[in-house]
Scaffold this motif. Structure first.
Motif, PDB file in Angstrom:
ATOM      1  N   VAL A  33       0.806  -1.216   0.110  1.00 20.83           N
ATOM      2  CA  VAL A  33      -0.137   0.039   0.108  1.00 20.83           C
ATOM      3  C   VAL A  33       0.803   1.344  -0.088  1.00 20.83           C
ATOM      4  O   VAL A  33       0.492   2.126  -0.739  1.00 20.83           O
ATOM      5  CB  VAL A  33      -0.933  -0.009   1.046  1.00 20.83           C
ATOM      6  N   ARG A  34       1.801   1.219   0.568  1.00 20.48           N
ATOM      7  CA  ARG A  34       2.772   2.326   0.979  1.00 20.48           C
ATOM      8  C   ARG A  34       3.466   2.698  -0.586  1.00 20.48           C
ATOM      9  O   ARG A  34       3.462   3.707  -0.837  1.00 20.48           O
ATOM     10  CB  ARG A  34       3.991   2.119   1.928  1.00 20.48           C
ATOM     11  N   GLU A  35       4.045   1.445  -1.073  1.00 19.29           N
ATOM     12  CA  GLU A  35       4.465   1.845  -2.596  1.00 19.29           C
ATOM     13  C   GLU A  35       3.736   2.350  -3.554  1.00 19.29           C
ATOM     14  O   GLU A  35       3.648   2.950  -4.336  1.00 19.29           O
ATOM     15  CB  GLU A  35       5.075   0.278  -2.975  1.00 19.29           C
ATOM     16  N   LEU A  36       2.341   1.739  -3.387  1.00 21.24           N
ATOM     17  CA  LEU A  36       1.073   2.123  -4.340  1.00 21.24           C
ATOM     18  C   LEU A  36       0.887   3.634  -4.232  1.00 21.24           C
ATOM     19  O   LEU A  36       0.656   4.402  -5.024  1.00 21.24           O
ATOM     20  CB  LEU A  36      -0.141   1.438  -4.167  1.00 21.24           C
ATOM     21  N   TYR A  37       1.001   4.075  -3.164  1.00 20.14           N
ATOM     22  CA  TYR A  37       0.569   5.533  -2.744  1.00 20.14           C
ATOM     23  C   TYR A  37       1.681   6.479  -3.144  1.00 20.14           C
ATOM     24  O   TYR A  37       1.485   7.440  -3.890  1.00 20.14           O
ATOM     25  CB  TYR A  37       0.068   5.892  -1.485  1.00 20.14           C
ATOM     26  N   THR A  38       2.812   6.061  -2.585  1.00 18.62           N
ATOM     27  CA  THR A  38       4.094   6.891  -2.886  1.00 18.62           C
ATOM     28  C   THR A  38       4.752   6.870  -4.400  1.00 18.62           C
ATOM     29  O   THR A  38       5.320   8.044  -4.693  1.00 18.62           O
ATOM     30  CB  THR A  38       5.239   6.598  -2.117  1.00 18.62           C
ATOM     31  N   ARG A  39       4.431   6.124  -5.002  1.00 20.17           N
ATOM     32  CA  ARG A  39       4.823   6.038  -6.343  1.00 20.17           C
ATOM     33  C   ARG A  39       4.111   6.960  -7.483  1.00 20.17           C
ATOM     34  O   ARG A  39       4.631   7.557  -8.367  1.00 20.17           O
ATOM     35  CB  ARG A  39       4.838   4.661  -7.210  1.00 20.17           C
ATOM     36  N   ASP A  40       2.951   7.474  -6.901  1.00 22.74           N
ATOM     37  CA  ASP A  40       2.107   8.283  -7.706  1.00 22.74           C
ATOM     38  C   ASP A  40       2.511   9.880  -7.334  1.00 22.74           C
ATOM     39  O   ASP A  40       2.318  10.338  -6.082  1.00 22.74           O
ATOM     40  CB  ASP A  40       0.597   8.034  -7.471  1.00 22.74           C
ATOM     41  N   LYS A  41       3.313  10.579  -8.023  1.00 25.33           N
ATOM     42  CA  LYS A  41       4.004  11.695  -7.858  1.00 25.33           C
ATOM     43  C   LYS A  41       2.835  13.003  -8.049  1.00 25.33           C
ATOM     44  O   LYS A  41       3.180  14.136  -7.922  1.00 25.33           O
ATOM     45  CB  LYS A  41       5.201  11.962  -8.812  1.00 25.33           C
ATOM     46  N   SER A  42       1.735  12.680  -8.805  1.00 30.20           N
ATOM     47  CA  SER A  42       0.777  13.833  -9.178  1.00 30.20           C
ATOM     48  C   SER A  42       0.220  14.426  -7.582  1.00 30.20           C
ATOM     49  O   SER A  42      -0.070  13.782  -6.656  1.00 30.20           O
ATOM     50  CB  SER A  42      -0.453  13.162  -9.879  1.00 30.20           C
ATOM     51  N   LYS A  43      -0.172  15.542  -7.875  1.00 31.24           N
ATOM     52  CA  LYS A  43      -0.690  16.555  -6.852  1.00 31.24           C
ATOM     53  C   LYS A  43      -1.856  15.851  -6.333  1.00 31.24           C
ATOM     54  O   LYS A  43      -2.133  15.829  -5.049  1.00 31.24           O
ATOM     55  CB  LYS A  43      -0.804  17.854  -7.192  1.00 31.24           C
ATOM     56  N   ASP A  44      -3.098  15.604  -7.354  1.00 32.85           N
ATOM     57  CA  ASP A  44      -4.285  14.993  -6.789  1.00 32.85           C
ATOM     58  C   ASP A  44      -4.342  13.425  -6.577  1.00 32.85           C
ATOM     59  O   ASP A  44      -5.307  12.934  -6.342  1.00 32.85           O
ATOM     60  CB  ASP A  44      -5.287  15.145  -7.811  1.00 32.85           C
ATOM     61  N   LYS A  45      -3.158  12.622  -6.917  1.00 37.16           N
ATOM     62  CA  LYS A  45      -2.989  11.332  -6.632  1.00 37.16           C
ATOM     63  C   LYS A  45      -4.091  10.506  -7.338  1.00 37.16           C
ATOM     64  O   LYS A  45      -4.653   9.572  -7.114  1.00 37.16           O
ATOM     65  CB  LYS A  45      -3.238  10.961  -5.051  1.00 37.16           C
ATOM     66  N   SER A  46      -4.373  11.096  -8.658  1.00 37.11           N
ATOM     67  CA  SER A  46      -5.494  10.483  -9.522  1.00 37.11           C
ATOM     68  C   SER A  46      -4.834   8.890  -9.924  1.00 37.11           C
ATOM     69  O   SER A  46      -5.645   8.121 -10.193  1.00 37.11           O
ATOM     70  CB  SER A  46      -5.585  11.289 -10.691  1.00 37.11           C
ATOM     71  N   GLY A  47      -3.559   8.723  -9.932  1.00 36.71           N
ATOM     72  CA  GLY A  47      -3.022   7.417 -10.584  1.00 36.71           C
ATOM     73  C   GLY A  47      -3.412   6.446  -9.451  1.00 36.71           C
ATOM     74  O   GLY A  47      -3.826   5.361  -9.545  1.00 36.71           O
ATOM     75  N   TYR A  48      -3.060   6.833  -8.124  1.00 38.55           N
ATOM     76  CA  TYR A  48      -3.393   6.149  -7.028  1.00 38.55           C
ATOM     77  C   TYR A  48      -4.966   5.572  -7.029  1.00 38.55           C
ATOM     78  O   TYR A  48      -5.333   4.516  -6.755  1.00 38.55           O
ATOM     79  CB  TYR A  48      -2.764   6.813  -5.724  1.00 38.55           C
ATOM     80  N   VAL A  49      -5.772   6.654  -7.169  1.00 40.15           N
ATOM     81  CA  VAL A  49      -7.149   6.446  -7.126  1.00 40.15           C
ATOM     82  C   VAL A  49      -7.598   5.467  -8.298  1.00 40.15           C
ATOM     83  O   VAL A  49      -8.441   4.656  -8.183  1.00 40.15           O
ATOM     84  CB  VAL A  49      -7.887   7.803  -7.503  1.00 40.15           C
ATOM     85  N   LYS A  50      -6.969   5.581  -9.526  1.00 43.55           N
ATOM     86  CA  LYS A  50      -7.287   4.606 -10.492  1.00 43.55           C
ATOM     87  C   LYS A  50      -7.011   3.334 -10.123  1.00 43.55           C
ATOM     88  O   LYS A  50      -7.699   2.183 -10.665  1.00 43.55           O
ATOM     89  CB  LYS A  50      -6.826   5.383 -11.864  1.00 43.55           C
TER      90      LYS A  50
END
Length: 206
Positions: A33-50
């Motif tokens: 979970v930590r890696e999934l969240y931190t690898r998305d560098k976008s401001k809105d974390k849209s990649g993480y949400v997707k």
């Protein structure tokens, strides 16, 4: 140390403005979970949400895709549409790893039976629809009907009737399996010290 069971509410928290919140300390203990969240560098974390949407649709037995008896390929297509991902999207190794964990932690033996019956029902409906479509196509071409064609059409009628007759049996088995799943979940709660409710509903567990 055994890791906490993954559920979508633990993976994805949305604030009142519709923005994803940072994972809690408890969530960040989980390496994946930590890696999934931190690898998305976008401001809105849209990649993480997707990514979380894909994980939910393919890994959660209660997701719309799983409850419709869809195959993994069909479930991925639904997830891509819901997440607004490119049609050629392929889940990363990390997303697939979390999907596998998520599914294994939330399915159970009774859940597997329910899922297999849902897939059977889905496939039977597809088969019936396909045979009916072919039958309708043949019947529209009445000008070219022959004795041989009529024999083929009657064979198609027999096939669609046979397949359709499987649906009530599958539905009955599905309802019985949902009851078994309900008791399995209630037993898990009891073993974990949770209260067993007096008004149990199988629909809550599928």
């Amino acid at each position: 140390m055994q890791r906490d069971r993954l559920i979508i509410d633990n993976l994805l928290l949305i604030d009142e403005n519709g923005m994803p919140e940072a994972p809690t300390i408890r969530q960040l203990i989980d390496k994946d979970v930590r890696e999934l969240y931190t690898r998305d560098k976008s401001k809105d974390k849209s990649g993480y949400v997707k990514d979380c949407i894909v994980i939910y649709y393919l890994g959660d037995p209660k997701s719309p895709a799983k409850q419709s008896g869809l195959s993994d390929a069909e479930a991925l297509k639904m997830a891509i549409e819901q997440a607004g991902l490119p049609s050629n999207y392929i889940p990363s190794a990390l997303v697939l790893k979390i999907i596998k964990r998520y599914y294994a932690q939330n399915i159970g033996e009774a859940g597997r039976v329910v899922e297999n019956l849902l897939k059977t029902l889905h496939n039977v409906n597809i088969a019936v629809d396909s045979i009916n479509a072919l039958l309708n196509e043949k019947l529209r071409d009445r000008a070219n009907l022959t004795i041989e064609n009529v024999s083929t059409l009657l064979d198609l009628v027999d096939k669609v009737t046979a397949k359709a007759s499987e649906i009530p049996k599958t539905l009955k088995s599905l309802n019985e399996s949902k009851e078994n799943l309900m008791y399995e979940k209630e037993s898990e709660k009891a073993r974990g010290g949770g209260a067993i409710t007096s008004s149990m509903n199988a629909a809550d567990y599928v």
